[in-house]
Design an enzyme around this catalytic site. Structure first.
Site, short mmCIF file in Angstrom:
data_model
loop_
_atom_site.label_atom_id
_atom_site.label_comp_id
_atom_site.label_asym_id
_atom_site.label_seq_id
_atom_site.Cartn_x
_atom_site.Cartn_y
_atom_site.Cartn_z
N LYS A 1 -22.06 -43.47 55.45
CA LYS A 1 -21.13 -44.20 54.58
C LYS A 1 -20.11 -44.99 55.37
CE LYS A 1 -22.06 -41.98 50.37
NZ LYS A 1 -21.78 -41.59 49.04
N LYS B 1 -34.92 -41.90 48.50
CA LYS B 1 -34.78 -41.14 47.26
C LYS B 1 -34.26 -42.01 46.12
CE LYS B 1 -30.20 -39.23 46.97
NZ LYS B 1 -29.33 -38.17 46.61
N LYS C 1 -28.55 -43.17 42.15
CA LYS C 1 -27.81 -43.93 41.14
C LYS C 1 -26.91 -44.97 41.77
CE LYS C 1 -25.16 -39.85 40.06
NZ LYS C 1 -24.22 -39.45 41.10
P1 ATP Z 1 -25.69 -40.94 44.86
O1 ATP Z 1 -27.05 -41.45 44.45
O2 ATP Z 1 -24.55 -41.68 44.27
O3 ATP Z 1 -25.56 -40.62 46.32
P2 ATP Z 1 -26.57 -38.44 43.92
O4 ATP Z 1 -27.22 -38.66 42.61
O5 ATP Z 1 -27.38 -38.18 45.12
O6 ATP Z 1 -25.53 -39.59 44.16
P3 ATP Z 1 -24.95 -36.38 42.80
O7 ATP Z 1 -24.73 -37.02 41.52
O8 ATP Z 1 -23.75 -35.74 43.40
O9 ATP Z 1 -25.50 -37.29 43.92
O10 ATP Z 1 -26.17 -35.37 42.71
C1 ATP Z 1 -26.35 -34.49 41.66
C2 ATP Z 1 -27.58 -33.64 41.95
O11 ATP Z 1 -28.78 -34.40 41.76
C3 ATP Z 1 -27.63 -33.08 43.37
O12 ATP Z 1 -28.00 -31.70 43.28
C4 ATP Z 1 -28.73 -33.88 44.04
O13 ATP Z 1 -29.39 -33.14 45.07
C5 ATP Z 1 -29.67 -34.18 42.86
N1 ATP Z 1 -30.45 -35.41 43.08
C6 ATP Z 1 -29.95 -36.65 43.24
N2 ATP Z 1 -30.93 -37.56 43.42
C7 ATP Z 1 -32.11 -36.86 43.37
C8 ATP Z 1 -33.50 -37.23 43.49
N3 ATP Z 1 -33.87 -38.48 43.68
N4 ATP Z 1 -34.44 -36.26 43.38
C9 ATP Z 1 -34.09 -34.99 43.18
N5 ATP Z 1 -32.80 -34.56 43.04
C10 ATP Z 1 -31.81 -35.48 43.15
#
Ligand code: ATP
Ligand code: LTN
Length: 335
Positions: free
Chosen positions: A116, A198, A201
């Site tokens: 970041k 991955k 969002k």
């Molecule tokens: P960003 O995409 O903004 O980095 P994020 O979606 O990774 O955010 P959080 O909203 O904090 O981060 O994640 C919420 C949960 O969703 C966490 O447990 C994360 O491991 C899970 N998660 C996020 N993206 C995925 C994915 N593509 N596949 C499986 N699990 C996910």
């Protein structure tokens, strides 16, 4: 743990945008089935969200959206504690005490910080560096037994475990050492446009991720235009990251084994497979979307959930905070 007491699970998500199918399949769907076996705490970590550039009115809107999506996905507030990190006294206080036990070099070495802070034009504030210490405080404040996290958060959880040990060693035995918890399904849902990254969002490119509120025609369009691999065989394999990802999604949504899906779609080509997958995803998300539309309009309900969640969380947080203050040598507050 005294008899009859359930082990405690805690996990947080940043209100940084619409939740994706990845968040739903990889995280929330798994959390919803834990409510029986565990006492569950689900903070929405709004204090973490301000470590990168943000707009306050957007944060407020996204926080409500995140809450409404949690509830729509089946997190039952009667059987879990859903609350805002900023509503509970203790997260930042404990974070300070823990930061005084953290070598600053450890924070500079964190992968997420390096990623970041290396974005061109990023303003690197101290909050971004201290992010993992605040996350450790989120976990230790409740003495969580288990923390469901994706791969990307394992390093941060490791720091939380180290800090628990360091505190126990420096003062006296206080914190449990939290264990990671890996969900059964959908561990890693990848981007539809680049199946080596991955699904996230915070990506800008709209075709990458299916968002929970996407209407059916948008979901179908995103799936039909998902990147696939050469050939026309529907099978999982390292040489087929695109189709493997779509098979994983299909399996996580329907609960059917990938091998069974491979058999069903043998010889049908990608088009029929993608259309069938779109039907399943649309059917899975439809009831979630109906509930979401109702809940997001119902501020009374959302405020009640947040109030009750924060009360339960605060009671537990104060107990830890009192213990920590005493052990760290602060004189008890005079009444
Ligand atoms: P960003 O995409 O903004 O980095 P994020 O979606 O990774 O955010 P959080 O909203 O904090 O981060 O994640 C919420 C949960 O969703 C966490 O447990 C994360 O491991 C899970 N998660 C996020 N993206 C995925 C994915 N593509 N596949 C499986 N699990 C996910
Ligand atoms: N850093 C995590 C979100 C998070 C978290 C937590 C997860 C903040 N505090 C405590 C588990 C436990 C993320 O980016 N997914």
């Amino acid at each position: 743990m005294s008899q009859g007491e359930k082990p405690l699970i805690l996990t947080g998500a940043k209100p940084s945008g619409e939740l994706t199918l990845g968040n739903y399949l990889g995280a929330i769907k798994n959390w919803a089935v834990m409510l029986e076996e565990y006492e569950c705490f689900f903070p929405i970590v709004d204090l973490h969200a301000i470590t990168v550039h943000y707009v306050p009115a957007e944060l407020r809107r996204r926080t409500y959206q995140c809450l409404a999506q949690y509830l729509a996905c089946g997190l039952d507030p009667e059987r879990s504690h859903i609350f805002l990190q900023s509503h509970v006294t203790g997260h930042t206080e404990l974070s300070w005490v823990l930061s005084c036990l953290t070598p600053v070099g450890d924070l500079h070495r964190m992968t997420q910080f390096k990623e970041k802070s290396s974005v061109p034009g990023a303003s690197v504030n101290a909050g971004l560096l201290y992010y993992p210490v605040l996350m450790a405080a989120d976990i230790l404040l409740y003495n969580a037994d288990r923390v469901p996290v994706g791969e990307d958060q394992k390093q941060h959880l490791e720091l939380a475990r180290n800090l628990a040990q360091r505190f126990n060693h420096t003062y006296s035995d206080t914190f449990k050492i939290p264990e990671p918890f890996i969900g059964k399904t959908g561990a890693r849902i990848m981007s539809l446009q680049d199946p080596l990254r991955k699904m996230s969002k915070s990506e800008d490119s709209p075709g990458d991720a299916i968002l929970l509120p996407d209407p059916p025609e948008v979901i179908r369009k995103k799936i039909l235009s998902a990147v696939t691999d050469s050939g026309r065989e529907v099978r999982r394999g390292d040489d087929k990251p695109g189709i493997s990802n779509l098979l994983n999604i299909f399996s996580a949504v329907t609960g059917r084994a990938v091998e069974e899906l491979e058999k069903e779609f043998a010889g049908t080509g990608y088009g029929a497979f993608k259309n069938a997958l779109a039907d399943s995803v649309i059917a899975e998300l439809e009831p979630v979307q109906d509930r979401y539309r109702r809940i997001i309009e119902d501020k009374t309900l959302m405020h009640r959930v947040l109030k009750e969640g924060a009360e339960a969380a605060q009671a537990r947080a104060y107990r830890t905070l009192a213990k920590v203050s005493r052990k760290a040598g602060f004189i008890e507050r005079l009444r």
